[in-house]
Design a protein around this motif. Sequence first.
Motif, short mmCIF file in Angstrom:
data_model
loop_
_atom_site.label_atom_id
_atom_site.label_comp_id
_atom_site.label_asym_id
_atom_site.label_seq_id
_atom_site.Cartn_x
_atom_site.Cartn_y
_atom_site.Cartn_z
N ASN A 291 4.47 -30.54 46.55
CA ASN A 291 4.31 -31.95 46.86
C ASN A 291 2.86 -32.40 46.61
N TYR A 292 1.90 -31.56 47.02
CA TYR A 292 0.50 -31.91 46.80
C TYR A 292 0.14 -31.90 45.31
N GLY A 293 0.59 -30.86 44.61
CA GLY A 293 0.16 -30.67 43.23
C GLY A 293 0.87 -31.54 42.23
N TRP A 294 2.18 -31.70 42.39
CA TRP A 294 2.96 -32.38 41.35
C TRP A 294 3.39 -33.78 41.72
N ASN A 295 3.70 -34.01 43.00
CA ASN A 295 4.07 -35.38 43.40
C ASN A 295 2.85 -36.26 43.60
N LEU A 296 1.84 -35.72 44.32
CA LEU A 296 0.63 -36.51 44.59
C LEU A 296 -0.43 -36.31 43.51
N GLY A 297 -0.36 -35.18 42.79
CA GLY A 297 -1.31 -34.95 41.71
C GLY A 297 -2.66 -34.44 42.16
N HIS A 298 -2.80 -33.99 43.44
CA HIS A 298 -4.07 -33.47 43.94
C HIS A 298 -4.07 -31.94 43.78
N LEU A 299 -4.70 -31.46 42.73
CA LEU A 299 -4.64 -30.02 42.46
C LEU A 299 -5.55 -29.22 43.38
N GLY A 300 -6.64 -29.82 43.88
CA GLY A 300 -7.55 -29.10 44.76
C GLY A 300 -6.87 -28.66 46.04
N PRO A 301 -6.25 -29.57 46.83
CA PRO A 301 -5.54 -29.14 48.03
C PRO A 301 -4.36 -28.20 47.71
N ALA A 302 -3.69 -28.45 46.58
CA ALA A 302 -2.58 -27.55 46.21
C ALA A 302 -3.08 -26.13 46.00
N ALA A 303 -4.25 -25.98 45.35
CA ALA A 303 -4.82 -24.64 45.16
C ALA A 303 -5.25 -24.03 46.50
N ALA A 304 -5.74 -24.88 47.41
CA ALA A 304 -6.11 -24.38 48.73
C ALA A 304 -4.88 -23.87 49.48
N VAL A 305 -3.74 -24.55 49.32
CA VAL A 305 -2.49 -24.08 49.94
C VAL A 305 -2.09 -22.72 49.37
N ALA A 306 -2.27 -22.56 48.06
CA ALA A 306 -1.93 -21.28 47.43
C ALA A 306 -2.77 -20.15 48.02
N TRP A 307 -4.06 -20.41 48.23
CA TRP A 307 -4.90 -19.36 48.83
C TRP A 307 -4.57 -19.15 50.30
N ALA A 308 -4.15 -20.19 50.99
CA ALA A 308 -3.71 -20.00 52.38
C ALA A 308 -2.46 -19.14 52.44
N MET A 309 -1.54 -19.32 51.47
CA MET A 309 -0.35 -18.47 51.42
C MET A 309 -0.72 -17.02 51.17
N LEU A 310 -1.72 -16.80 50.29
CA LEU A 310 -2.18 -15.43 50.04
C LEU A 310 -2.76 -14.81 51.31
N ALA A 311 -3.56 -15.60 52.05
CA ALA A 311 -4.15 -15.09 53.29
C ALA A 311 -3.06 -14.73 54.30
N LEU A 312 -2.02 -15.56 54.41
CA LEU A 312 -0.92 -15.26 55.32
C LEU A 312 -0.18 -14.00 54.92
N LEU A 313 0.02 -13.83 53.61
CA LEU A 313 0.69 -12.61 53.13
C LEU A 313 -0.13 -11.37 53.44
#
Length: 332
Positions: A291-313
């Motif tokens: 939703n952040y990356g493709w619907n809203l087009g904000h790639l910075g927060p989308a990348a931050a979510v990806a790193w948060a997922m890595l930290a949770l894993l």
Amino acid sequence: MATSTPTRDAYATPPREPKKEPPSERRQLWRSRLWRFDDKASPYAYIAPFFLVFGAFGLYPLLYTGWIALHRVEMTGLDSMEWVGWENFDKILHDPEFWTSVSNTFLIGVISTVPQLLVALGLAHLLNYKLRASTFWRTIILTPYATSVASAALVFALVFRADGGLLNWTLGLVGFDPVNWANGHWTSKLAISIIVIWRWTGYNALIYLAAMQAVPNDLYEAASLDGASRWQQFRKVTIPSLRPTILFTIVISTIGSMQLFGEPLLLEGGALGATGGNENQYETLSIYLYNYGWNLGHLGPAAAVAWAMLALLLLIAAANWFIGRFVRKSAV
């Protein structure tokens, strides 16, 4: 007329073979160095293709995503990047929708993983017996895994439809009111979990079956001589022997639950699917990122979510490691 065979004179001196010159010292030194280089470098050359591919398609995207997470980047202007530091991480960590997606991801993961692995264990135990057409049954239980996520999600979306869905039609036959599966907080998670369980149970059952067939028969024969029933053999012999495999499937299933995307996206489809429902009731972390990356087009927060997922894993992997270590120590 008498003939005679010419013979070599026994006292004649045999012809001398040409004397081989010993390799020069410089040549021996070169060969020794080449052999040592081959001995040390060959293992690295053998594993180099994997690391090259991993570096190109795994490590580089990971690091580049981290770099984007520290910038303000829009989908419409990839060439312009503005350094913002930890602002994107701060933004998502203070967003209640992020924590809703974390909660949804863990709840769906637990609801789908626990029954899935228990059913897979039971199926593997049944398939471990001598059955007729055992290959047929093993192929049948693996069929859902071969089905694409999109196909499975679309079929189950029809099953869980509020108006005219197969499940509500069946509930109506036995006197129950129809259920709006996608709108409910728990019913939507249950619907997504059923899709996950249907797709992955057979895959995990075959992993358990392979591990069961590696358990020595001597253990079962000894337990049988001691008077252990089938159920006792399963609890006392099979389960302890499968402990590493069970931990492996738990880790793999946990990683899979963190990546849930197609099932929640297609449960309702359209704009509702892209936001995880009208109240984000089944929005997972992958949907939040999308939703952040493709619907809203904000790639910075989308990348931050990806790193948060890595930290949770990584946190989940550490917890699994500590639990596995504790279980191994308690079993000694």
